[in-house]
Write a protein that holds these residues in place. Sequence first.
Motif, short mmCIF file in Angstrom:
data_model
loop_
_atom_site.label_atom_id
_atom_site.label_comp_id
_atom_site.label_asym_id
_atom_site.label_seq_id
_atom_site.Cartn_x
_atom_site.Cartn_y
_atom_site.Cartn_z
N ARG A 1 0.86 -1.21 0.00
CA ARG A 1 0.00 0.00 0.00
C ARG A 1 0.88 1.24 0.00
NH1 ARG A 1 -4.58 -2.32 3.63
NH2 ARG A 1 -5.86 -3.22 1.95
N ASP A 2 1.95 1.21 0.81
CA ASP A 2 2.87 2.36 0.84
C ASP A 2 3.51 2.55 -0.54
OD1 ASP A 2 2.31 2.73 3.47
OD2 ASP A 2 4.18 1.86 4.23
N ALA A 3 3.86 1.43 -1.18
CA ALA A 3 4.57 1.51 -2.47
C ALA A 3 3.71 2.13 -3.56
CB ALA A 3 5.02 0.11 -2.90
N VAL A 4 2.39 1.90 -3.51
CA VAL A 4 1.53 2.45 -4.59
C VAL A 4 0.86 3.77 -4.18
CG1 VAL A 4 1.12 0.22 -5.68
CG2 VAL A 4 -0.49 1.03 -3.94
N ALA A 5 1.01 4.13 -2.89
CA ALA A 5 0.38 5.38 -2.43
C ALA A 5 0.89 6.55 -3.26
CB ALA A 5 0.68 5.60 -0.95
N GLY A 6 0.01 7.34 -3.77
CA GLY A 6 0.40 8.54 -4.52
C GLY A 6 0.63 8.28 -6.00
N LEU A 7 0.68 6.99 -6.41
CA LEU A 7 0.84 6.73 -7.85
C LEU A 7 -0.50 6.96 -8.54
CD1 LEU A 7 2.91 3.38 -7.85
CD2 LEU A 7 3.74 5.71 -8.27
N PRO A 8 -0.46 7.43 -9.80
CA PRO A 8 -1.73 7.62 -10.49
C PRO A 8 -2.38 6.28 -10.84
CG PRO A 8 0.14 8.17 -11.91
CD PRO A 8 0.71 7.84 -10.57
N GLY A 9 -3.72 6.21 -10.71
CA GLY A 9 -4.42 4.99 -11.10
C GLY A 9 -5.15 4.34 -9.93
N THR A 10 -5.78 3.20 -10.23
CA THR A 10 -6.60 2.51 -9.25
C THR A 10 -5.92 1.22 -8.82
OG1 THR A 10 -8.50 3.40 -10.42
CG2 THR A 10 -8.95 1.65 -8.83
#
Length: 293
Positions: free
Chosen positions: A52-61
Motif C-alpha cells: 500500500r505504501d509503495a503504490v500510495a500517490g501513484l496515479p491509477g486505481t
Amino acid sequence: MAKWTAEDLPELSGRTVVITGAGRGLGLITARELARAGARVVLGVRNVGKARDAVAGLPGTFDVRPLDVAELASVRAFAGSWSGPLDVLINNAGVMDVPATRTADGLDRQTATNHTGPFLLTNLLLGHVTDRVVHVTSQLHRLGRIDLADLDWRTREYHGMAAYQASKLAVVLFSLELQRRLTAQGSGVRSVLASPGIARTGLAAQSRSNVINRVKFLTNPPELGALSVLYAATQDVPGNAYVGPDGLAGLRGHPAVGRQSKAGFDGELAGRLWDATAGLVGLGKAGQKPAAR
Ligand SMILES: NC(=O)c1ccc[n+]([C@@H]2O[C@H](COP(=O)([O-])OP(=O)(O)OC[C@H]3O[C@@H](n4cnc5c(N)ncnc54)[C@H](OP(=O)(O)O)[C@@H]3O)[C@@H](O)[C@H]2O)c1
C-alpha cells in the motif's frame, strides 16, 4: 523500427488485472504502468502494508490484497473471494536460489512459490479470466530439468539454483498444457509467457550461484525487465508465446516474441507435470473441477 516501451501501452480503462508479488521489483513497475494506462490493478502480496505504501500517490486505481502464493490456504482464500471478471492474471511472484524450507502444506517453498502455488491460483481463477494468463518465467528455464518422481524435492538432495531452473521450466510447461486445454475447450483465453531477461532487482539477494555472477554485467534496469511482462500482458501475441528481450541471449533489450527451449514444447511431459502438480495441490478432488484433458 522504434523499440516498444511502456509509452506504447494501450488504453486499459475498464480492465482488471491481478498481479502477484507486486509490492516491489518487476511486479511493482508492471502494476504502476498498467494502472497508469487505466487498468484497475489488484496486487496480491504477502505484505499488504508495504505494498500500500509503495503504490500510495501513484496515479491509477490499486487494490492491495493479502496473498502468499506458496501457501495453498492463502491461494484458496484469495481466489475464493474473487468475484466479477478478471481480464489478465499475471503470475509474477517468485524467489530464486533460496535455502530449502517447507510451507505449511509441507511443499518445497521455492517450487511452491514459482510453480505449484501459481498453478493452483490459475486453476481456481481461470473461470473468471477473460483475456489471458501471463506466467513470468526466466531464460534459466533452459537449464531446468523436471524430475516427475520428485517434483517437490523430497528424496533428492536440494540444490537452490537447480530448483529455480526446474521451477521456471515447470512454468513454461504449465503454459503449454494450459494453452492446449484452453484451445481444446474452444476458449479464447490465452496463456502467455514473459521472460524479463536479467534485471537489477532483489531477486538474486540470496543467490551465490556462479550462473548469476557470470551474467551480472548484462543486467538491465528493472524498468526494461518489466517491459516483457507488460508486452505479454497487453499485446496481441499468439497463445503460449514466449515474450522476452530481443537482445543478447534474450537477456537484454526490448520485448519481442522469442522462443522457449525445446524442452518447453514437450507436450507429453507437460501433461504429466500437470497431473503431478494437481496431485500436490489436491486439485481435482471433491469440489474442485480440473480443466478438461
Ligand atoms: N530480475 C530478473 O532478472 C528476473 C529474471 C528472470 C525472471 N524473473 C522473475 O520475475 C519475477 C519477479 O522477480 P523480481 O526480479 O521482481 O524479484 P524481486 O524484486 O525479488 O521481487 C519478487 C516479488 O515476489 C514476491 N514474492 C516472493 N514470494 C512470494 C510469495 N510466496 N507470495 C507472494 N509474493 C511473493 C516478493 O514479495 P515480498 O516483498 O513479500 O518478498 C516480491 O514482491 C519472478 O518470478 C522472477 O523469477 C526475474
